[in-house]
Design a protein around this motif. Structure first.
Motif, mmCIF file in Angstrom:
data_model
loop_
_atom_site.group_PDB
_atom_site.id
_atom_site.type_symbol
_atom_site.label_atom_id
_atom_site.label_comp_id
_atom_site.label_asym_id
_atom_site.label_seq_id
_atom_site.Cartn_x
_atom_site.Cartn_y
_atom_site.Cartn_z
ATOM 1 N N LYS A 25 39.737 71.692 7.332
ATOM 2 C CA LYS A 25 38.833 72.420 6.432
ATOM 3 C C LYS A 25 38.544 71.613 5.162
ATOM 4 O O LYS A 25 37.441 71.693 4.609
ATOM 5 C CB LYS A 25 39.433 73.783 6.061
ATOM 6 C CG LYS A 25 39.369 74.775 7.197
ATOM 7 C CD LYS A 25 37.927 75.233 7.443
ATOM 8 C CE LYS A 25 37.839 76.288 8.518
ATOM 9 N NZ LYS A 25 36.458 76.698 8.805
ATOM 10 N N SER A 26 39.502 70.835 4.681
ATOM 11 C CA SER A 26 39.271 70.003 3.492
ATOM 12 C C SER A 26 38.141 69.015 3.796
ATOM 13 O O SER A 26 37.246 68.782 2.978
ATOM 14 C CB SER A 26 40.528 69.217 3.110
ATOM 15 O OG SER A 26 41.545 70.083 2.685
ATOM 16 N N GLN A 27 38.207 68.460 5.007
ATOM 17 C CA GLN A 27 37.179 67.499 5.409
ATOM 18 C C GLN A 27 35.815 68.195 5.533
ATOM 19 O O GLN A 27 34.809 67.716 5.010
ATOM 20 C CB GLN A 27 37.568 66.887 6.744
ATOM 21 C CG GLN A 27 37.103 65.459 6.856
ATOM 22 C CD GLN A 27 37.846 64.746 7.972
ATOM 23 O OE1 GLN A 27 38.193 65.381 8.983
ATOM 24 N NE2 GLN A 27 38.064 63.464 7.808
ATOM 25 N N GLU A 28 35.824 69.344 6.199
ATOM 26 C CA GLU A 28 34.574 70.085 6.415
ATOM 27 C C GLU A 28 33.927 70.495 5.090
ATOM 28 O O GLU A 28 32.709 70.389 4.919
ATOM 29 C CB GLU A 28 34.890 71.325 7.266
ATOM 30 C CG GLU A 28 33.678 72.118 7.685
ATOM 31 C CD GLU A 28 34.093 73.398 8.432
ATOM 32 O OE1 GLU A 28 35.118 73.381 9.156
ATOM 33 O OE2 GLU A 28 33.400 74.418 8.262
ATOM 34 N N TYR A 29 34.739 70.957 4.127
ATOM 35 C CA TYR A 29 34.200 71.460 2.855
ATOM 36 C C TYR A 29 34.005 70.350 1.815
ATOM 37 O O TYR A 29 33.454 70.583 0.740
ATOM 38 C CB TYR A 29 35.111 72.544 2.270
ATOM 39 C CG TYR A 29 35.200 73.814 3.110
ATOM 40 C CD1 TYR A 29 34.148 74.207 3.954
ATOM 41 C CD2 TYR A 29 36.324 74.618 3.059
ATOM 42 C CE1 TYR A 29 34.242 75.360 4.722
ATOM 43 C CE2 TYR A 29 36.414 75.788 3.816
ATOM 44 C CZ TYR A 29 35.374 76.139 4.655
ATOM 45 O OH TYR A 29 35.461 77.287 5.410
ATOM 46 N N GLY A 30 34.547 69.165 2.085
ATOM 47 C CA GLY A 30 34.338 68.037 1.175
ATOM 48 C C GLY A 30 35.186 68.103 -0.089
ATOM 49 O O GLY A 30 34.876 67.449 -1.085
ATOM 50 N N HIS A 31 36.230 68.899 -0.081
ATOM 51 C CA HIS A 31 37.181 68.864 -1.198
ATOM 52 C C HIS A 31 38.579 69.200 -0.686
ATOM 53 O O HIS A 31 38.730 69.875 0.338
ATOM 54 C CB HIS A 31 36.770 69.847 -2.316
ATOM 55 C CG HIS A 31 36.819 71.295 -1.918
ATOM 56 N ND1 HIS A 31 37.975 72.033 -1.915
ATOM 57 C CD2 HIS A 31 35.860 72.143 -1.481
ATOM 58 C CE1 HIS A 31 37.712 73.271 -1.520
ATOM 59 N NE2 HIS A 31 36.436 73.356 -1.234
ATOM 60 N N THR A 32 39.560 68.711 -1.422
ATOM 61 C CA THR A 32 40.947 68.944 -1.015
ATOM 62 C C THR A 32 41.322 70.405 -1.192
ATOM 63 O O THR A 32 41.030 71.008 -2.230
ATOM 64 C CB THR A 32 41.887 68.081 -1.888
ATOM 65 O OG1 THR A 32 41.587 66.721 -1.614
ATOM 66 C CG2 THR A 32 43.350 68.345 -1.603
#
Ligand code: PLP
Length: 398
Positions: free
Chosen positions: A202-209
């Motif tokens: 999800k971090s990758q999908e949303y573009g933030h940690t």
């Protein structure tokens, strides 16, 4: 005029405190020994000798400015080094001094960690029911919105389907607590690995940690045969929030820390950021004497065995009486199902037998109640008759 949000909060008194105060009044009438007060999570065992000895030695050997003066704002160097070394030895980590930030206990640690990740209005923090009731004021006080994942009441591990459905782009961190207050359940390595996988994706999908803020004041309160995985070893973007309150029975001393995983995003500056947050919330420089003392006994704990003894008695006897309960793997709490769906009414009924229990509703999990069994074992044994009478009352009324 005073801030209306805080004024409004004054009329929402803590349920736990209210029950505890009721117990004090009731003790004046029927005697302290006859009130079975399971309301408060105040450690009941002696502090380890090494802690008191360390304080004496520090007072006898160090100068007043070192002992009673301000500490550096990130914490005393020897303490941060000792904590890093202790965590590395116990959990195979590679913390350095720069990853450790001294705080006023777990509450202070979580307050800093939340402010470090919350940025915009509308940012969210997700937690899992049942959860420590103070999380709501902690998160809202830091400007965030607390989102609660419903419980998996058969295991009190994470309800992953519900969690994924709630994990929106607004979520900045997941606030977890294992071993857990109020269920006593310890998250398994399998649970943590599955959580980590979802957060990475999800971090990758949303573009933030999406960080994990791991609130672990009960880390050492684990019963025989139970494996308690170190959360940060499963996910690098983890802030480990720790307190010596429960493991050394020193909640009044207010001492703890945040450990930033060395491979966390911005690991090299996170502790500096916490230092700046302290300036804003006036929560800086935890007591120097306490920092110096814990540096000398970073691995020590009280003799915690009485909690397991109490758990064994209560779990065995309550399940025999027909209470459904997930067996705790640690802490000094258990969280059985109430004998009627309305947990508040159930706890009110229990008062008739001078049994002081806390309704599950306040922990985001109605239909349950919390027992804080940090009380003398002889009192636990004497309370069993009260539990029996309560169970009989329900059996008769059905
Ligand atoms: N987090 C949890 C889950 C707790 O149960 C408590 C205290 O009971 C705290 C944080 C606060 O602990 P501290 O006394 O270390 O601030």
């Amino acid at each position: 005029m005073l801030n209306s949000r805080y004024v409004a909060m004054t009329s929402h008194e803590s349920v736990i405190r209210k029950i505890f105060m009721y117990g004090k009044e009731r003790a004046k009438v029927v005697g302290y020994d006859n009130v079975f007060d399971y309301s408060l999570g105040n450690p009941s065992v002696a502090v380890p000798d090494c802690f008191n000895e360390a304080i004496h030695e520090i007072l006898n050997t160090q100068d007043d400015v070192t002992v009673h003066g301000y500490s550096p704002s990130l914490g005393i160097s020897e303490t941060r080094v000792a904590i890093a070394r202790s965590l590395n030895q116990r959990y195979g980590m590679s913390y350095e001094e720069k990853h450790i930030f001294m705080t006023v206990s777990a509450a202070g640690a979580v307050a800093h960690a939340l402010r470090a990740v919350l940025e915009e209005p509308g940012d969210e923090i997700i937690t899992f029911a049942p959860y420590f009731s103070e999380y709501k004021p902690y998160v809202e006080g830091a400007g965030g919105r607390l989102v609660v994942t419903p419980a998996d009441i058969d295991t009190f591990q994470i309800h992953f389907e519900a969690f994924e459905a709630l994990l929106s782009p607004q979520v900045k961190a997941v606030l977890i607590n294992t071993p857990n207050n109020p269920s006593g359940v310890v998250y398994s390595a399998q649970t943590l690995d599955r959580l980590a996988k979802i957060l990475m994706r999800k971090s990758q999908e949303y573009g933030h940690t999406i960080y994990i803020i791991s609130d672990e004041p009960y880390r050492e309160l684990v019963f025989g045969g139970v494996e308690a995985p170190y959360v940060a070893a499963h996910y690098p973007n983890t802030f480990t929030c720790y307190s010596f309150s429960k493991s050394m029975s020193i909640p009044g001393e207010r001492i703890g820390y945040i450990a930033v995983h060395p491979e966390c995003e911005d690991a090299d500056i996170a502790v500096q950021v916490f230092g700046q947050i302290s300036r804003g919330i006036g929560h800086n420089c935890p007591p120097s004497l306490m920092q110096l003392a814990v540096a000398r006994c970073a691995d020590a704990t009280s003799d915690l065995s009485v909690y397991e003894e109490n758990k064994n008695i209560l779990y065995r006897e309550l399940t025999a009486l027909g209470f459904a309960c997930v067996e705790p793997g640690g802490t000094f709490y258990m969280f059985p199902r109430s004998l009627e769906p309305d947990d508040v009414a159930f706890c009110e009924k229990a008062k008739k037998y001078d049994l002081l229990l806390v309704p599950g509703t306040g922990f985001g999990c109605p239909g349950h109640f919390r027992i804080a069994y940090c009380v003398p074992t002889e009192k636990v044994i004497r309370s069993l008759e009260a539990f029996r009478q309560l169970a009989v009352e329900y059996a008769v009324s059905q």
